[in-house]
Design an enzyme around this catalytic site. Structure first.
Site, mmCIF file in Angstrom:
data_model
loop_
_atom_site.group_PDB
_atom_site.id
_atom_site.type_symbol
_atom_site.label_atom_id
_atom_site.label_comp_id
_atom_site.label_asym_id
_atom_site.label_seq_id
_atom_site.Cartn_x
_atom_site.Cartn_y
_atom_site.Cartn_z
ATOM 1 N N ARG A 124 -1.926 -9.036 -2.256
ATOM 2 C CA ARG A 124 -3.090 -9.601 -2.935
ATOM 3 C C ARG A 124 -3.131 -9.188 -4.403
ATOM 4 N NH1 ARG A 124 -8.558 -8.377 0.134
ATOM 5 N NH2 ARG A 124 -7.769 -6.299 -0.301
ATOM 6 N N GLY B 49 0.820 -1.201 0.000
ATOM 7 C CA GLY B 49 0.000 0.000 0.000
ATOM 8 C C GLY B 49 0.857 1.256 0.000
ATOM 9 N N ARG C 177 -1.106 -3.528 12.446
ATOM 10 C CA ARG C 177 -1.976 -3.726 13.598
ATOM 11 C C ARG C 177 -1.570 -5.004 14.323
ATOM 12 N NH1 ARG C 177 -2.843 0.909 13.580
ATOM 13 N NH2 ARG C 177 -4.787 1.979 13.074
ATOM 14 N N HIS D 288 3.059 2.009 20.605
ATOM 15 C CA HIS D 288 2.363 2.540 19.417
ATOM 16 C C HIS D 288 2.858 3.970 19.160
ATOM 17 C CE1 HIS D 288 -1.526 1.689 17.008
ATOM 18 N NE2 HIS D 288 -0.740 2.483 16.318
#
Length: 914
Positions: free
Chosen positions: A549, A525, A610, A658
């Site tokens: 993908r 991405g 994530r 994070h």
């Protein structure tokens, strides 16, 4: 112009100094002003009421069918013909006629000689008032001017295919029909709101004649109380109708209601003058004589629009054009009186009074008693900041309303935009419970896993991230640093002391450099691509493998990457595994126990996506058993990770809070980019970055096309022209400059070459799908244009033009606007046409892009050269079979072979602007 010999054919009389819109029968049988009887029917035709202001063709449009509206009715006093004191005159009352609007149009056709349904006031830029049909063309030009202005307000909708607009007080529907026909690829629906049933019949009939009934919807209704749905139209549009409104505020509020958030409101109208030399009494007397209920000056109309909710309301004074319209009316009527047969005496009296009234109107325009012009405004959008932003939100665009800061309790704000953060769980149930007016959801985060995207799509809600570029930059820098630190085993060196003795060159050198490592990335991405670009800047030798993908071969080749289809195989080859994919149901536990098992003992795992992407239990086991060397986790699952979780105790697991985007720069970007996202989505900024980028690319392509034309000997000094559509206009050849020296900055939006304007506008008008046009006089193509048989596609390259070449007979220099429709008709006559051969002149090629049009022009010239050489050979011509040419023509337009697809990048390398 033929004289009007039939003005008295119908038992009606007209009374209107601007346009004939009110119809009256005379009670008295006495002749007008002592003149003789009129037509055999015994009725008299009377015109020229001195102070009647009827709005161009739409006076009846705010009246109920069969009667005249109050604002257009005329009193029975002497105001019918003079400004002086009243004298006794027979009363005139409304007369119902079978089709009054067609009687009116007949009058215009005879007196003004235009044969047009356009009877609005006109825009006269570049038009010759002496040309036949000038008044109708000026009216049409005014409609085009207003539409272009509208598209300038709505740049994000200029090239859409689902544009909807409503014409309030549409009269005969001429404007809507014209725009729907001219912009057929953009306008999907035009609603005409008009109360005059006869005019609506006319509009429906005209729409049917042009096969536009699927686009034109004519509704019998008043413009201040329509049956239209709320928030439905991109544009509320009106020409010369609101003068008849009983309440302009009510009309403007209704326009506001039916317009989409961010939509535009554009209307022209006659308005009260605001010249300081005019007295209030004089202006009030003028309004009273003309039965105008809400006679406002431009400033008052701007305020009324603002009070109705509209923002950024502006007025453009076009009174000069109005004066020209009246001067042409005066010229036409005077000509009929002096040179034509006016028929009956009463008809001549009508025209004499009409002439005198026009003279007074011209004087009143010059004195500023009334004005005419265009108003335009935008409907603001309402934003609801559902969470407290990390830094204050500063609003600079007046078209955005922050509902949290509005204190006006008299107004109800419909929320259009919601702003949320990563903690706002936007489930399907939450989204479905939102008001139907919400259409944009902005999240102050890089991730979207807290939002049900399918539910948003089902409810027509667009989702955007704020701060995306800054977040990407931070995450990439942060991740790259961990990749290097992990490969070098640097985290395990924390608190390791430098040896006091026994140090040698082999001490603690188990780390591996990035340049000789294999980096495996899952996903490709926006952030992943940026990471690859940064790696290549400092380690061009590093091996980068990826799994995703959807494979991106172009990016893969550009950055020397390797695609590995099997995830297990990917893991087995790498030194570090970095998932960079979004969290979805499909990617949950994507890094499974099986994937981790394929990692080599020296390999590491870095998670910047994530926590749920990886199977936490499997990761714990791999680290505990030393199946992998280390894990660096900026995210975990669960998050936060419980203090008693085993991962905290492992010395080869490094957990960060994070932290990738924890800088004030990111926090500021999350908030500061909210307004630009809204502005871009609704087209609220007239110089947004996307528009600038589009124009920059077009200018470059056009300049390249000019340089290439000169390089390949296809130019003609400073003549000929190339253009490309951009938003509501087009960029075109500057003229007076050699094509070999043209640069991107030289392109202009308005050509000084009349021929260019006529030809290019004709092509764009005929084919709304066309984005670029090139017109040349190359030697071979011009020679072919002089042959009776014209162009013949006889080669493989000619397949581009098989069945796609239209022809046009030369009619002298293309400097007459009337030639435009003829050129358009020639193009329309050939379905899918891409080339126009202009006999004894040259040719035009056109297509969806500059590269497409230019490459077509190049091949057309080459095909013409071959045709001429074949003819010169004297041999018998062998034509390819039609079936073969048809098949070749179809193959020529496959995506990978379409004109410009293969050639343009290489051609651009031939040109330099340094």
């Amino acid at each position: 112009m033929p004289p009007n010999s039939n003005l008295s054919d119908k038992p009606v009389c007209f009374s209107d100094s601007f346009h004939f819109s009110s119809f009256y029968a005379r009670e008295s049988s006495a002749s007008l002003a002592g003149m003789g009887r009129g037509a055999e029917s015994g009725a008299y035709l009377v015109a020229g009421d001195d102070d009647s202001i009827a709005g161009a063709g739409v006076v009846a449009s705010n009246a109920n069918n069969g009667r005249v509206s109050r604002s257009s009715s005329i009193g029975s006093d002497v105001d019918s013909f003079a400004d002086g004191a009243p004298t006794q005159q027979p009363a005139f009352k409304p007369l119902t006629v079978a089709n009054p609007d067609r009687v009116k149009l007949k009058f215009y056709s005879n007196v003004l000689g235009d044969n047009s349904t356009f009877i609005h006031y006109g825009k006269w830029d570049g038009l010759d008032t002496d040309q036949p049909g000038a008044y109708g063309r000026a009216s049409e030009a005014m409609t085009d001017y207003m539409y272009k202005l509208s598209m300038g307000l709505l740049p994000h909708r200029a090239e859409c295919s689902d544009f909807r607009y409503v014409d309030l007080g549409s009269g005969t529907g001429a404007s809507a029909i014209h725009l729907a026909e001219r912009h057929s690829l953009t306008i999907t629906s035009a609603t005409c709101i008009n109360v005059c049933h006869e005019q609506n019949i006319n509009a429906n009939e005209r729409a049917a004649e042009l096969n536009l009934t699927d686009k034109i919807n004519v509704v019998d209704a008043s413009f201040d109380e329509t049956p239209c749905p709320s928030n439905h139209y991109d544009l509320a549009f009106s020409q010369d109708a609101f003068i008849h409104a009983v309440s302009k505020e009510k009309a403007f509020k209704e326009a506001y209601r039916v317009t989409k958030p961010g939509g535009a409101f554009v209307f022209c109208d006659l308005v009260c003058g605001n010249d300081p030399d005019l007295t209030v009494q004089e202006l009030a007397q003028f309004a009273e004589k003309n039965r105008i209920n809400d006679w406002l000056n431009p400033n008052q109309i701007v305020k009324t629009c603002s009070d109705a909710g509209w923002a950024d309301v502006k007025f453009t004074d076009l009174s000069t054009d109005l004066r020209i319209s009246f001067q042409l009316m005066l010229k036409k009527v005077t000509f009929v009186l002096e040179h034509g047969d006016t028929g009956t005496t009463s008809a001549r009296v009508l025209l004499m009074n009409y002439r005198d009234s026009i003279c007074r109107r011209i004087t009143q325009i010059e004195r500023g008693v009334f004005k005419w012009g265009v108003f335009h405004a935008r409907k603001p959008v309402c934003m609801d900041m559902t969470v407290k932003p990390p830094v204050p939100f500063v609003k600079t665009n007046q078209l955005i309303i922050d509902t949290n800061e509005e204190n006006d309790e008299t107004r109800t704000f419909e929320k259009n935009i919601l702003v949320v953060d990563i903690l706002s769980k936007m489930s399907k149930e939450t989204i479905e419970a939102l008001p139907s007016t919400v259409e944009l959801l902005i999240t102050m985060s890089a991730g979207l896993d807290h939002i049900d995207l399918d539910a948003c799509k089902a409810n027509g809600i667009v989702v955007k991230n704020s701060g995306r570029d800054v977040i990407t930059s931070h995450v990439v820098q942060y991740c790259l640093s961990f990749i290097i630190i992990g490969l070098r085993d640097a985290l395990n060196q924390l608190s390791v002391p430098f040896p006091s003795s026994g140090w040698n060159l082999n001490w603690n050198c188990e780390g591996k450099p990035l340049t000789s490592s294999t980096i495996a990335i899952i996903g490709l991405g926006f952030i992943a691509k940026n990471l690859v670009e940064e790696i290549r800047k400092i380690a061009p030798e590093a091996r980068i493998i990826y799994n995703t993908r959807t494979r991106d071969v172009e990016f893969e080749n550009k950055y020397n990457m390797e695609y590995v289809a099997d995830l297990l195989d990917l893991a087995s080859q790498c030194d570090v595994l970095v998932p960079m994919c979004a969290l979805t149901k499909q990617t949950e536990h994507l890094v499974s126990k099986e994937v981790l098992a394929q990692l080599k003992p020296h390999a590491g795992f870095i998670n910047m996506s994530r926590g749920k992407i990886v199977d936490t239990d499997a990761l714990k086991e791999a680290l505990e058993t030393k199946a992998i060397k280390y894990a660096i986790l900026d995210t975990t699952f669960p998050e936060p990770l419980p203090t008693e979780h085993p991962l905290w105790k492992l010395d080869n697991c490094f957990i960060f809070p994070h932290y990738a985007t924890n800088t004030m720069a990111v926090r500021e970007a999350l908030v500061s980019e909210i307004e630009p996202i809204i502005a871009d989505h609704y087209g609220l900024g007239h110089s947004d970055e996307r528009r600038k980028a589009e124009e920059k690319d077009l200018r470059y392509d056009l300049a390249v096309a000019h340089r290439l034309t000169a390089k390949y000997g296809m130019d003609m000094l400073v003549w000929n022209h190339i253009s490309a559509r951009h938003r509501t206009g087009c960029l075109i050849t500057p003229g007076r400059k050699m094509w070999g020296k043209i640069t991107p900055d030289d392109m202009v939006f308005s050509s000084s070459n009349v021929t260019a304007d006529v030809i290019h506008e004709a092509v764009y008008s005929a084919r709304p799908d066309i984005k670029a046009v090139i017109h040349l006089h190359t030697p071979a193509a011009t020679a072919i244009s002089c042959l009776e048989e014209g162009f013949q596609p006889i080669t493989q390259d000619g397949a581009y033009f098989y069945g796609k070449v239209a022809t046009y007979d030369w009619d002298g220099l293309s400097d007459d606007a009337s030639e435009g429709p003829l050129i358009s008709a020639a193009i329309k006559a050939v379905d899918g046409c891409n080339t126009l051969l202009m006999h004894n002149h040259g040719f035009v090629c056109f297509g969806p892009s500059v590269r497409h049009a230019w490459v077509l022009a190049y091949y057309f010239e080459k095909c013409c050269e071959i045709q001429l050489r074949v003819m010169q050979s004297g041999g018998k011509l062998r034509r390819p079979p039609k079936a073969v040419m048809q098949q070749a023509a179809e193959a020529s337009y496959l995506p990978e072979f379409a004109p410009g697809i293969c050639e343009w990048e290489a051609l651009c390398e031939e040109i330099s602007f340094d």
